[in-house]
Scaffold this motif. Structure first.
Motif, PDB file in Angstrom:
ATOM      1  N   LEU A   2       0.816  -1.216   0.000  1.00 13.50           N
ATOM      2  CA  LEU A   2       0.000   0.000   0.000  1.00 13.50           C
ATOM      3  C   LEU A   2       0.851   1.268   0.000  1.00 13.50           C
ATOM      4  CD1 LEU A   2      -2.715  -1.047   2.619  1.00 13.50           C
ATOM      5  CD2 LEU A   2      -2.849  -1.166   0.121  1.00 13.50           C
ATOM      6  N   PHE A   3       1.995   1.213   0.707  1.00 11.60           N
ATOM      7  CA  PHE A   3       2.825   2.411   0.843  1.00 11.60           C
ATOM      8  C   PHE A   3       4.286   2.025   0.659  1.00 11.60           C
ATOM      9  CE2 PHE A   3       3.718   6.322   3.743  1.00 11.60           C
ATOM     10  CZ  PHE A   3       4.188   7.002   2.629  1.00 11.60           C
ATOM     11  N   PRO A   4       4.736   1.920  -0.600  1.00 14.28           N
ATOM     12  CA  PRO A   4       6.126   1.515  -0.856  1.00 14.28           C
ATOM     13  C   PRO A   4       7.106   2.619  -0.480  1.00 14.28           C
ATOM     14  CG  PRO A   4       5.045   2.116  -2.890  1.00 14.28           C
ATOM     15  CD  PRO A   4       3.985   2.147  -1.830  1.00 14.28           C
ATOM     16  N   ARG A   5       8.359   2.220  -0.231  1.00 15.19           N
ATOM     17  CA  ARG A   5       9.394   3.184   0.110  1.00 15.19           C
ATOM     18  C   ARG A   5       9.832   3.966  -1.136  1.00 15.19           C
ATOM     19  NH1 ARG A   5      11.517  -1.401   2.506  1.00 15.19           N
ATOM     20  NH2 ARG A   5      13.273  -1.356   1.053  1.00 15.19           N
ATOM     21  N   ALA A   6      10.484   5.089  -0.871  1.00 15.70           N
ATOM     22  CA  ALA A   6      10.924   5.953  -1.972  1.00 15.70           C
ATOM     23  C   ALA A   6      11.899   5.231  -2.899  1.00 15.70           C
ATOM     24  CB  ALA A   6      11.570   7.222  -1.412  1.00 15.70           C
ATOM     25  N   VAL A  17      10.023   2.907  -5.244  1.00 13.34           N
ATOM     26  CA  VAL A  17       9.340   3.661  -6.313  1.00 13.34           C
ATOM     27  C   VAL A  17      10.356   4.171  -7.333  1.00 13.34           C
ATOM     28  CG1 VAL A  17       7.987   5.740  -6.803  1.00 13.34           C
ATOM     29  CG2 VAL A  17       7.425   4.309  -4.823  1.00 13.34           C
ATOM     30  N   PHE A  18      11.489   4.646  -6.833  1.00 13.30           N
ATOM     31  CA  PHE A  18      12.515   5.156  -7.748  1.00 13.30           C
ATOM     32  C   PHE A  18      13.025   4.051  -8.661  1.00 13.30           C
ATOM     33  CE2 PHE A  18      16.982   6.420  -8.621  1.00 13.30           C
ATOM     34  CZ  PHE A  18      16.707   7.550  -9.362  1.00 13.30           C
ATOM     35  N   VAL A  48      11.364   1.342  -9.619  1.00 19.19           N
ATOM     36  CA  VAL A  48      10.312   1.034 -10.601  1.00 19.19           C
ATOM     37  C   VAL A  48      10.247   2.139 -11.654  1.00 19.19           C
ATOM     38  CG1 VAL A  48       7.819   0.774 -10.882  1.00 19.19           C
ATOM     39  CG2 VAL A  48       8.989  -0.344  -8.974  1.00 19.19           C
ATOM     40  N   TRP A  49      10.407   3.379 -11.209  1.00 20.14           N
ATOM     41  CA  TRP A  49      10.364   4.509 -12.153  1.00 20.14           C
ATOM     42  C   TRP A  49      11.506   4.417 -13.169  1.00 20.14           C
ATOM     43  CZ3 TRP A  49      13.564   9.001 -12.750  1.00 20.14           C
ATOM     44  CH2 TRP A  49      12.995   9.998 -13.543  1.00 20.14           C
ATOM     45  N   LEU A  50      12.704   4.057 -12.685  1.00 22.58           N
ATOM     46  CA  LEU A  50      13.836   3.889 -13.605  1.00 22.58           C
ATOM     47  C   LEU A  50      13.594   2.749 -14.582  1.00 22.58           C
ATOM     48  CD1 LEU A  50      17.059   4.406 -11.443  1.00 22.58           C
ATOM     49  CD2 LEU A  50      16.120   5.901 -13.210  1.00 22.58           C
ATOM     50  N   ASP A  51      13.026   1.639 -14.070  1.00 26.13           N
ATOM     51  CA  ASP A  51      12.706   0.515 -14.960  1.00 26.13           C
ATOM     52  C   ASP A  51      11.711   0.943 -16.037  1.00 26.13           C
ATOM     53  OD1 ASP A  51      14.387  -1.136 -13.575  1.00 26.13           O
ATOM     54  OD2 ASP A  51      12.805  -2.004 -12.304  1.00 26.13           O
ATOM     55  N   GLY A  52      10.722   1.763 -15.630  1.00 29.26           N
ATOM     56  CA  GLY A  52       9.735   2.249 -16.600  1.00 29.26           C
ATOM     57  C   GLY A  52      10.367   3.113 -17.669  1.00 29.26           C
ATOM     58  N   LEU A  53      11.370   3.902 -17.268  1.00 27.41           N
ATOM     59  CA  LEU A  53      12.071   4.729 -18.257  1.00 27.41           C
ATOM     60  C   LEU A  53      12.930   3.875 -19.168  1.00 27.41           C
ATOM     61  CD1 LEU A  53      13.242   7.856 -16.217  1.00 27.41           C
ATOM     62  CD2 LEU A  53      11.288   7.650 -17.745  1.00 27.41           C
ATOM     63  N   ARG A  54      13.646   2.908 -18.583  1.00 25.00           N
ATOM     64  CA  ARG A  54      14.542   2.057 -19.393  1.00 25.00           C
ATOM     65  C   ARG A  54      13.746   1.243 -20.413  1.00 25.00           C
ATOM     66  NH1 ARG A  54      16.904   0.380 -14.309  1.00 25.00           N
ATOM     67  NH2 ARG A  54      18.698   1.675 -13.767  1.00 25.00           N
ATOM     68  N   TYR A  59      -5.147  -1.389 -10.774  1.00 26.05           N
ATOM     69  CA  TYR A  59      -5.987  -2.568 -10.940  1.00 26.05           C
ATOM     70  C   TYR A  59      -5.216  -3.837 -10.594  1.00 26.05           C
ATOM     71  CZ  TYR A  59      -9.302  -5.772 -13.149  1.00 26.05           C
ATOM     72  OH  TYR A  59     -10.197  -6.785 -13.387  1.00 26.05           O
ATOM     73  N   TYR A  60      -3.921  -3.864 -10.943  1.00 25.98           N
ATOM     74  CA  TYR A  60      -3.092  -5.046 -10.666  1.00 25.98           C
ATOM     75  C   TYR A  60      -2.297  -4.914  -9.366  1.00 25.98           C
ATOM     76  CZ  TYR A  60      -4.201  -6.390 -15.441  1.00 25.98           C
ATOM     77  OH  TYR A  60      -4.864  -6.742 -16.589  1.00 25.98           O
ATOM     78  N   LEU A  61      -2.655  -3.949  -8.536  1.00 23.06           N
ATOM     79  CA  LEU A  61      -2.027  -3.710  -7.232  1.00 23.06           C
ATOM     80  C   LEU A  61      -0.520  -3.486  -7.337  1.00 23.06           C
ATOM     81  CD1 LEU A  61      -3.880  -6.136  -4.797  1.00 23.06           C
ATOM     82  CD2 LEU A  61      -4.074  -3.646  -4.955  1.00 23.06           C
ATOM     83  N   GLU A  62      -0.090  -2.883  -8.426  1.00 25.60           N
ATOM     84  CA  GLU A  62       1.326  -2.522  -8.588  1.00 25.60           C
ATOM     85  C   GLU A  62       1.500  -1.094  -8.064  1.00 25.60           C
ATOM     86  OE1 GLU A  62       2.815  -3.261 -12.519  1.00 25.60           O
ATOM     87  OE2 GLU A  62       1.605  -5.067 -12.745  1.00 25.60           O
ATOM     88  N   THR A  63       1.445  -0.995  -6.728  1.00 26.92           N
ATOM     89  CA  THR A  63       1.456   0.329  -6.098  1.00 26.92           C
ATOM     90  C   THR A  63       2.715   1.146  -6.401  1.00 26.92           C
ATOM     91  OG1 THR A  63       0.185  -0.695  -4.323  1.00 26.92           O
ATOM     92  CG2 THR A  63       0.986   1.536  -3.946  1.00 26.92           C
ATOM     93  N   PRO A  64       3.921   0.533  -6.378  1.00 27.84           N
ATOM     94  CA  PRO A  64       5.100   1.339  -6.748  1.00 27.84           C
ATOM     95  C   PRO A  64       4.989   1.943  -8.142  1.00 27.84           C
ATOM     96  CG  PRO A  64       5.779  -0.695  -5.694  1.00 27.84           C
ATOM     97  CD  PRO A  64       4.313  -0.819  -5.929  1.00 27.84           C
ATOM     98  N   ALA A  65       4.378   1.207  -9.082  1.00 26.77           N
ATOM     99  CA  ALA A  65       4.203   1.756 -10.431  1.00 26.77           C
ATOM    100  C   ALA A  65       3.195   2.899 -10.431  1.00 26.77           C
ATOM    101  CB  ALA A  65       3.764   0.649 -11.387  1.00 26.77           C
ATOM    102  N   VAL A  66       2.176   2.795  -9.555  1.00 28.46           N
ATOM    103  CA  VAL A  66       1.222   3.904  -9.429  1.00 28.46           C
ATOM    104  C   VAL A  66       1.951   5.172  -8.982  1.00 28.46           C
ATOM    105  CG1 VAL A  66      -0.773   4.769  -8.158  1.00 28.46           C
ATOM    106  CG2 VAL A  66      -0.742   2.400  -8.973  1.00 28.46           C
ATOM    107  N   PHE A  67       2.812   5.015  -7.951  1.00 23.56           N
ATOM    108  CA  PHE A  67       3.598   6.165  -7.489  1.00 23.56           C
ATOM    109  C   PHE A  67       4.538   6.658  -8.588  1.00 23.56           C
ATOM    110  CE2 PHE A  67       2.201   4.870  -3.300  1.00 23.56           C
ATOM    111  CZ  PHE A  67       2.144   6.057  -2.593  1.00 23.56           C
ATOM    112  N   ALA A  68       5.083   5.725  -9.357  1.00 23.34           N
ATOM    113  CA  ALA A  68       5.986   6.122 -10.443  1.00 23.34           C
ATOM    114  C   ALA A  68       5.246   6.958 -11.493  1.00 23.34           C
ATOM    115  CB  ALA A  68       6.609   4.893 -11.085  1.00 23.34           C
ATOM    116  N   GLY A  69       4.001   6.553 -11.783  1.00 24.50           N
ATOM    117  CA  GLY A  69       3.188   7.338 -12.717  1.00 24.50           C
ATOM    118  C   GLY A  69       2.888   8.720 -12.171  1.00 24.50           C
ATOM    119  N   LEU A  70       2.543   8.781 -10.876  1.00 24.73           N
ATOM    120  CA  LEU A  70       2.276  10.086 -10.263  1.00 24.73           C
ATOM    121  C   LEU A  70       3.527  10.963 -10.271  1.00 24.73           C
ATOM    122  CD1 LEU A  70       0.133   8.895  -7.208  1.00 24.73           C
ATOM    123  CD2 LEU A  70      -0.685  10.090  -9.250  1.00 24.73           C
ATOM    124  N   ALA A  71       4.673  10.336  -9.976  1.00 18.54           N
ATOM    125  CA  ALA A  71       5.928  11.106  -9.985  1.00 18.54           C
ATOM    126  C   ALA A  71       6.225  11.655 -11.378  1.00 18.54           C
ATOM    127  CB  ALA A  71       7.075  10.214  -9.511  1.00 18.54           C
TER     128      ALA A  71
END
Length: 264
Positions: A40-44, A47-48, A50-56, A223-235
């Motif tokens: 529910l509340f991943p660490r920074a 999230v970082f 996951v965000w880097l993976d999304g960029l790569r 929907y798939y409970l990938e909360t870190p990715a949700v935070f990555a999208g918000l970031a």
């Protein structure tokens, strides 16, 4: 850094950077201290990563690109319409009454409230999104341009008339440059309204014509409970907002309005 008027002092940048680091540190420490569920509340750092993976992988870039493409289309039409309305209001009494009545009626109306109607008229596609983005953009932009036009010094207008400008050429040569501070303010407000409307519409109504943007990305990850990715999208949404605000609007202000000694 040069601390002349129009530039940001070094101490201010340092203070902001420290504030961001403190917030990130709190984000990293608090979930551990509170034993928060990482689902529910991943660490920074999570999230970082996951965000880097999304960029790569290019996933976040693709979704962000789709959102920005729709945003630019909607804003472009809205800004063009706002200039047309403001120009008509500048030269005709009917235009002034039309702009005042329509802006007072539609400016308070949230653009997202029009999306169900847009779906009925245009279907689930990019045209519906552009319709609501035009609504979100045109009224604040038209009012700002109109305000800029009416505050142009009469002396400048007389100079333009003496040079032979009349009608639309007069507006292009005198009114638009003199109203630049108000125009930039209007663009900034219109961008903020349009960006929020776009993300909200993608979150609520989902994919557009088979291709979703950042809002749809967040919706899917939730929907798939990938909360870190949700935070990555918000970031990513926040970062795009910061880049546009500081990299485009403030840079434009410092290169034009502040350098030329104009004020909004």
């Amino acid at each position: 850094m040069n601390e002349r008027a129009g530039t940001v002092p070094r101490w201010a940048l340092t203070g902001k950077a420290l504030t961001i680091l403190l917030l990130l540190a709190a984000w990293e420490v608090l979930p551990r201290a509170l034993h928060a569920n990482p689902l529910l509340f991943p660490r920074a750092t999570t999230v970082f990563s996951v965000w880097l993976d999304g960029l790569r992988s290019g996933e976040l870039v693709i979704y962000a690109g789709r959102s920005l493409q729709v945003l630019l289309l909607g804003m472009g039409v809205g800004v063009a319409g706002a200039f047309v309305l403001a120009m008509i209001a500048l030269f005709t009494r009917f235009g002034r009454d039309l702009l005042e009545v329509m802006a007072s009626m539609f400016n308070p109306l949230p653009a997202i409230a029009l999306f169900p109607l847009a779906l009925l008229w245009f279907g689930l596609g990019i045209n519906s999104m552009i319709f609501v983005l035009v609504h979100a953009t045109i009224w604040p932009m038209a009012l700002s341009v109109r305000t800029g036009f009416v505050t142009v010094p009469p002396t400048l207008v007389l100079v333009g008339r003496n040079l032979g400008f009349r009608g639309w050429p007069l507006a292009a040569a005198i009114y638009v440059p003199a109203a630049l501070p108000s125009i930039l303010t209007g663009l900034r407000i219109a961008w903020a309204f349009a960006w929020r409307t776009l993300i909200a519409a993608e979150l609520v109504f989902g994919v557009i014509g088979g291709k979703g943007g950042l809002g749809w990305y967040i919706y899917q990850k939730r929907y798939y409970l990938e909360t870190p990715a949700v935070f990555a999208g918000l970031a990513t949404i926040v970062l795009i907002g910061l880049v546009v605000e500081h990299g485009i609007f403030r840079a434009a202000e410092e290169r034009t309005i502040k350098r030329w000694g104009m004020s909004a």
